[in-house]
Design a protein around this motif. Structure first.
Motif, short mmCIF file in Angstrom:
data_model
loop_
_atom_site.label_atom_id
_atom_site.label_comp_id
_atom_site.label_asym_id
_atom_site.label_seq_id
_atom_site.Cartn_x
_atom_site.Cartn_y
_atom_site.Cartn_z
N ASN A 94 7.10 19.34 13.38
CA ASN A 94 5.94 20.06 13.66
C ASN A 94 5.37 20.40 12.16
O ASN A 94 4.25 21.23 12.11
N VAL A 95 5.71 19.71 11.24
CA VAL A 95 5.11 20.08 9.89
C VAL A 95 4.31 18.69 9.53
O VAL A 95 5.03 17.65 9.34
N VAL A 96 3.12 18.72 9.33
CA VAL A 96 2.29 17.40 9.15
C VAL A 96 2.05 17.27 7.60
O VAL A 96 1.52 18.33 6.97
N THR A 97 2.45 15.98 7.14
CA THR A 97 2.05 15.93 5.72
C THR A 97 1.56 14.26 5.92
O THR A 97 1.40 13.66 6.63
N TYR A 98 0.76 14.04 4.83
CA TYR A 98 0.24 12.60 4.43
C TYR A 98 0.77 12.18 3.19
O TYR A 98 1.07 12.56 2.12
N ASP A 99 0.90 10.47 3.11
CA ASP A 99 1.49 10.16 2.05
C ASP A 99 0.24 9.90 0.99
O ASP A 99 -0.69 9.16 1.37
N VAL A 100 0.43 10.22 -0.10
CA VAL A 100 -0.39 10.26 -1.47
C VAL A 100 0.42 9.30 -2.41
O VAL A 100 1.37 9.47 -2.80
N VAL A 101 -0.42 8.12 -2.70
CA VAL A 101 0.32 7.20 -3.57
C VAL A 101 -0.36 7.23 -4.89
O VAL A 101 -1.34 7.24 -5.21
N LEU A 102 0.76 7.46 -5.83
CA LEU A 102 0.36 7.72 -7.18
C LEU A 102 0.66 6.56 -8.29
O LEU A 102 1.97 5.98 -8.06
N GLY A 103 -0.07 6.02 -8.79
CA GLY A 103 0.28 4.64 -9.56
C GLY A 103 0.69 5.14 -11.17
O GLY A 103 0.34 6.17 -11.83
N ILE A 104 1.58 4.41 -11.67
CA ILE A 104 2.30 4.73 -12.71
C ILE A 104 2.45 3.48 -13.70
O ILE A 104 2.66 2.25 -13.18
N ASP A 105 2.50 3.59 -14.78
CA ASP A 105 2.72 2.50 -15.78
C ASP A 105 4.36 2.68 -16.29
O ASP A 105 4.36 3.83 -17.00
N ASN A 106 5.18 1.68 -16.17
CA ASN A 106 6.38 1.65 -16.27
C ASN A 106 6.82 0.84 -17.15
O ASN A 106 7.88 0.21 -17.24
N SER A 107 5.74 0.59 -18.41
CA SER A 107 6.24 -0.43 -19.29
C SER A 107 7.46 -0.40 -20.00
O SER A 107 8.17 -1.42 -20.15
N ALA A 108 8.28 0.87 -20.11
CA ALA A 108 9.20 1.20 -20.99
C ALA A 108 10.32 0.89 -19.90
O ALA A 108 11.45 1.07 -20.30
#
Length: 393
Positions: free
Chosen positions: A268-282
């Protein structure tokens, strides 16, 4: 009786009065904890947890069933598009190709045979037409020759259709044979291998997953679960940051790429997917790492601010009041307290953004460096009334 001289009575009375005064119960005196008014950033943020994942992960499966005969890719293998990672035993499928090729050859031979019959039927019918006119053969014989010609034409058409069917069967068999080579559809890195040499792959009911290939590990994303109470303030393009347990003292910068509209309901807990972009060059971040994210929803920089403790402080000799809510802060002025000649005095201020540590001051008789009261202490012995205890954040 003992008679005191008059000149000794007055000092003795004063001494007795002093002793009695010292023995009387005394109320504890107040001392105040103060902090300065500062300028700086006030940032409101939403916290969420999630996991680090590649931006695009390709599932490589098998369309055909069989035994894994060769294996050329393993975990962390760098692959190119079209590179063969595994091979299923091709012998049954090669046999099917050979059978289909033989059936096609048979159909082509049958066509050649029936084309010869069609040629003979043409010759026979062409020869019988003038003979009927001369009366050497009956009309029925001509009709029989015409029927044989039509049958020969139909047989050739049937043979051509059979050849097309055999060619399709051969093509299908060749495709299945080609599927015994499990090739990477993209350039990337193998992040999962689910098969070994000798294992039987069954593709009868569903496509089995043999490999997972991440297209680009230098670009990652964090899939976070944000509660429905906070999702309204999260916008695409906003700034964010996160940390992972592998690097507890390091904060990674991120950007909100997507706020997905599909809700997820768990208990009964409603959540939403928030997508974060990352630079993973290392290449420090690995797929599957647990991330604690901080998504910035509003921010002010270089503003006058007061600590939130000052808004909750009320002197003990004042009637208690409830702490200001987020709505009331913008509806009417609030009070903070400062020390004037050892006594707390109120200052009216209009407040703005609050980040649970500091609150922006929009207007009021305050400036940077002013001291305001954030707490009160009672000390019955050492502190005089109105003594400030300065605290610098």
């Amino acid at each position: 009786g003992l008679f005191l001289q008059p000149q000794l009575v007055r000092p003795l009375l004063a001494l007795a009065a002093g002793i009695a005064y010292r023995m009387l119960p005394r109320s504890p005196t107040a001392s105040y904890v103060t902090m300065p008014v500062t300028t700086g950033a006030v940032t409101r943020a939403v916290t969420a947890t999630g996991s680090v994942n590649p931006v695009l992960t390709i599932i490589v499966g098998s369309y055909v069933s069989g035994v894994i005969r060769e294996l050329h890719c393993d975990f962390n293998t760098r692959v190119e598009k079209g590179q063969v990672c595994a091979k299923i035993d091709p012998r049954p499928y090669q046999a099917a190709v050979d059978t289909a090729r033989a059936e096609l050859a048979n159909a082509k031979a049958q066509l050649i045979k029936d084309q010869a019959g069609l040629t003979y039927a043409h010759v026979t019918y062409a020869r019988d037409v003038p003979l009927v006119k001369l009366g050497y053969i009956s009309k029925d014989a001509l009709d029989a020759a015409r029927s044989a010609l039509d049958e020969a034409n139909a047989q050739v058409t049937l043979d051509r259709a059979a050849i097309a069917a055999r060619e399709a069967s051969l093509h299908t068999a060749e495709i299945n044979l080609g599927y015994t080579d499990i090739a990477s559809p993209v350039d990337g890195t193998v992040v999962s291998r689910n098969v070994t040499i000798g294992q039987t792959v069954a593709a009868s009911f569903q496509t089995p997953t043999l490999f997972l290939i991440a297209t680009d590990l230098t670009r990652m994303q964090v899939d976070t679960n944000v509660s429905e109470s906070d999702i309204g303030s999260v916008k695409e393009g906003g700034k964010a940051s996160f940390s992972v347990e592998s690097f507890p003292n390091r904060t990674f910068a991120a950007t909100v790429l997507q706020v997905r509209q599909a809700p997820q309901t768990v208990q009964n807990v409603v959540t939403y997917d928030v997508v974060l972009g990352i630079d993973n060059s290392a290449l420090l971040l690995k797929p599957g790492m647990t991330a604690t994210a901080r998504i910035i929803t509003d921010a002010r920089t270089h503003v006058l601010r007061v600590p939130d403790q000052a808004l909750r402080f009320v002197p003990s000799n004042q009637p208690p009041s409830s702490a200001p809510t987020e709505e009331s802060k913008t509806e009417k002025p609030q009070r903070v307290w400062t020390l004037v000649k050892g006594r707390p005095m109120p200052i009216q201020v209009v407040l703005g953004l609050d980040d649970d540590n500091y609150t922006e001051v929009l207007s009021g008789d305050l400036k940077r460096g002013d001291t305001i009261i954030v707490g009160e202490q009672r000390d019955p012995t050492t502190k005089a009334a109105g003594t400030p205890l300065h605290f610098n954040p």
